[in-house]
Motif scaffolding. Structure first.
Motif, short mmCIF file in Angstrom:
data_model
loop_
_atom_site.label_atom_id
_atom_site.label_comp_id
_atom_site.label_asym_id
_atom_site.label_seq_id
_atom_site.Cartn_x
_atom_site.Cartn_y
_atom_site.Cartn_z
N TYR A 148 6.56 -29.35 17.67
CA TYR A 148 7.34 -28.45 18.51
C TYR A 148 8.84 -28.55 18.23
O TYR A 148 9.62 -27.72 18.70
CB TYR A 148 7.06 -28.73 19.99
CG TYR A 148 5.59 -28.68 20.34
CD1 TYR A 148 4.78 -27.65 19.87
CD2 TYR A 148 4.99 -29.67 21.11
CE1 TYR A 148 3.43 -27.60 20.17
CE2 TYR A 148 3.63 -29.62 21.43
CZ TYR A 148 2.86 -28.59 20.95
OH TYR A 148 1.52 -28.54 21.25
N ARG A 179 9.83 -20.57 15.87
CA ARG A 179 9.94 -19.84 17.14
C ARG A 179 8.66 -20.06 17.92
O ARG A 179 7.59 -19.55 17.57
CB ARG A 179 10.18 -18.35 16.90
CG ARG A 179 10.45 -17.61 18.21
CD ARG A 179 11.13 -16.30 18.00
NE ARG A 179 11.44 -15.65 19.27
CZ ARG A 179 12.08 -14.49 19.38
NH1 ARG A 179 12.49 -13.85 18.29
NH2 ARG A 179 12.33 -13.97 20.56
N ASN A 180 8.74 -20.84 18.98
CA ASN A 180 7.57 -21.21 19.76
C ASN A 180 7.18 -20.09 20.71
O ASN A 180 8.00 -19.63 21.51
CB ASN A 180 7.84 -22.49 20.57
CG ASN A 180 8.10 -23.69 19.69
OD1 ASN A 180 7.52 -23.82 18.62
ND2 ASN A 180 8.98 -24.57 20.14
N ALA A 204 4.68 -19.49 23.71
CA ALA A 204 3.85 -20.25 24.64
C ALA A 204 2.91 -19.31 25.39
O ALA A 204 3.37 -18.40 26.08
CB ALA A 204 4.72 -21.01 25.62
N ARG A 236 4.40 -23.42 28.45
CA ARG A 236 5.86 -23.30 28.47
C ARG A 236 6.50 -24.50 29.17
O ARG A 236 7.48 -25.08 28.69
CB ARG A 236 6.24 -22.00 29.18
CG ARG A 236 7.71 -21.57 29.06
CD ARG A 236 8.62 -22.18 30.14
NE ARG A 236 8.15 -21.92 31.47
CZ ARG A 236 8.46 -20.83 32.19
NH1 ARG A 236 9.24 -19.90 31.68
NH2 ARG A 236 7.99 -20.68 33.42
N LEU A 273 6.14 -27.77 27.06
CA LEU A 273 7.08 -27.77 25.93
C LEU A 273 8.47 -28.14 26.39
O LEU A 273 9.19 -28.90 25.73
CB LEU A 273 7.09 -26.39 25.27
CG LEU A 273 5.84 -25.99 24.49
CD1 LEU A 273 5.95 -24.54 24.02
CD2 LEU A 273 5.60 -26.90 23.30
N SER A 279 10.82 -21.96 24.50
CA SER A 279 9.75 -21.12 23.97
C SER A 279 9.84 -19.74 24.58
O SER A 279 10.49 -19.53 25.60
CB SER A 279 8.38 -21.73 24.27
OG SER A 279 8.18 -21.86 25.68
#
Length: 405
Positions: A188, A193-194, A196, A202, A205, A213
């Motif tokens: 992570y 670009r995360n 979620a 979310r 993270l 995210s």
């Protein structure tokens, strides 16, 4: 102790064991002696990445043609819910004019044709090209990791293209605190670009890994999963069996069903997913089912076990759509994306789960309640999730003036 006495002792210990037990025990001993558990690690040594020392990559210029997206994934088995969700996102990208390629990462180099056949048979609507992950991944405008192992592979092998990470669960929780936990959590921080899926992911993270995210909502397939009338009274309960996935609580579920059967022996118990051959109570074992076959099964039962010790299982809301009461282990993680009042939350103990099942099947108004349960998710779909993922991918490649990703 003499060899003769040792042999007698061994015979005495095993003579009351079943052949299946003896075979399992021998296999377990062999795995230990050969150190075969090393093969369970999902990555080749050269594919391990480190957030503190990432290889360089080249973001492409904004293309004047349809966007090319490469999605890295572990080869799925039939019925995999996580892959189904990923493939929904891919099809949405295809409808939006993007060109998708599914890049399979198989640490053990299994038969590619067999892997492709599984995907084409289980998800015939998926139109993407399917290839193995090459030593160097080039020729894409964006690359998307879909699990912690594929995030490592993307970091090591991805040479060009913007990079995104479609995250459906907080995967460090899949392992005990240790090396795999740390390696999963580090993905992570790779700078992708995360994306979620749901509040639980979310929040984890942010709170556990300290990264941001883009949040996209959970959806539910209410086109396939819906209330059906068979003209017969609903009876019994159902379990989706995932024996090798501890976060789905198989051992706990089996003990709860044993308690349930002891209290209501006339109620049928249905099991799908993994085939069961030695349950300590009568079961109707269905094996793997297609979504439409599963909805048919749901239309005959009253309640089901949908245990999840990380993110909520897709099974829970699919049960609701079909009028089935999902019994779920009470957990802040699972509750984060499941506010529906018809979920039967229970402590994760055999007797508490069995109590919830008994309460569900003992209702005097089963048919009316099933209709009310199904009504609670009408209008839900994956459409909003798909549209948001497509927008994020497009914005990742060609950022808008107000982009924050």
């Amino acid at each position: 102790m003499t060899p003769r006495r040792r042999r007698r002792g061994l015979i005495e210990r095993v003579r009351h064991r079943t052949p299946r037990y003896l075979a399992q025990f021998a296999a377990l001993r062999l795995v230990h002696l050969l150190g075969a558990r090393e093969l369970e690690f999902p990555l080749l040594p050269d594919d391990l990445a480190d957030s503190q020392s990432l290889p360089p990559f080249s973001p492409p210029a904004a293309p004047g043609r349809p966007l090319r997206i490469g999605w890295l994934t572990i080869p799925p088995g039939p019925g995999s819910g996580g892959h189904t969700t990923q493939f929904r996102m891919m099809q949405a990208a295809e409808r939006a004019g993007m060109r998708n390629t599914l890049l399979l990462y198989d640490r053990h180099a299994g038969d590619l044709a067999d892997r492709i056949d599984t995907i084409r048979t289980s998800w015939p609507w998926l139109s993407a090209d399917i290839r193995p992950v090459p030593p160097e991944i080039r020729g894409f405008d964006a690359l998307v990791a879909t699990s912690w192992p594929t995030a490592h592979v993307l970091a090591r092998r991805g040479r060009e293209g913007q990079r995104a990470y479609f995250i459906q669960d907080y995967e460090p929780y899949f392992s005990p605190r240790g090396a795999e936990y740390a390696l999963a959590e580090d993905t992570y921080r790779f700078g992708f670009r995360n994306i979620a899926l749901g509040q639980m992911v979310r929040d984890c993270l942010r709170d556990e890994a300290g990264v941001g995210s883009d949040l996209v909502p959970f959806g539910c397939d209410t086109e396939v999963y819906a209330l059906q009338e068979h003209g017969q009274r609903r009876r019994g309960v159902v379990l989706y069996a995932r024996q090798g996935t501890d976060r789905r609580g198989f051992t706990l579920a089996m003990r709860a069903l044993e308690v349930f059967h002891g209290r209501l022996p006339s109620e049928p118990i249905h099991v799908y997913g993994d085939a069961l051959s030695d349950a300590p109570f009568p079961v109707v074992s269905h094996g793997n089912l297609t979504p439409s076959e599963l909805n048919d099964l749901y239309s005959t039962v009253t309640a089901g076990l949908a245990l999840s010790f990380t993110n909520i299982s897709l099974v829970a809301e699919e049960m609701l759509a079909a009028g089935v009461v999902p019994v779920v282990n009470d957990s802040a993680l699972a509750r984060a994306d499941m506010p529906n009042p018809h979920v039967a939350w229970a402590l994760p103990t055999p007797h508490a789960l069995a109590d919830a099942l008994v309460a569900a099947v003992a209702r005097p108004d089963l048919d009316a309640h099933a209709a009310e349960v199904a009504q609670s998710v009408i209008g839900r779909s994956w459409h909003e999730t798909e549209q948001q993922v497509v927008r994020i991918l497009a914005d990742t490649i060609t950022p808008s003036p107000h982009s924050t990703g």
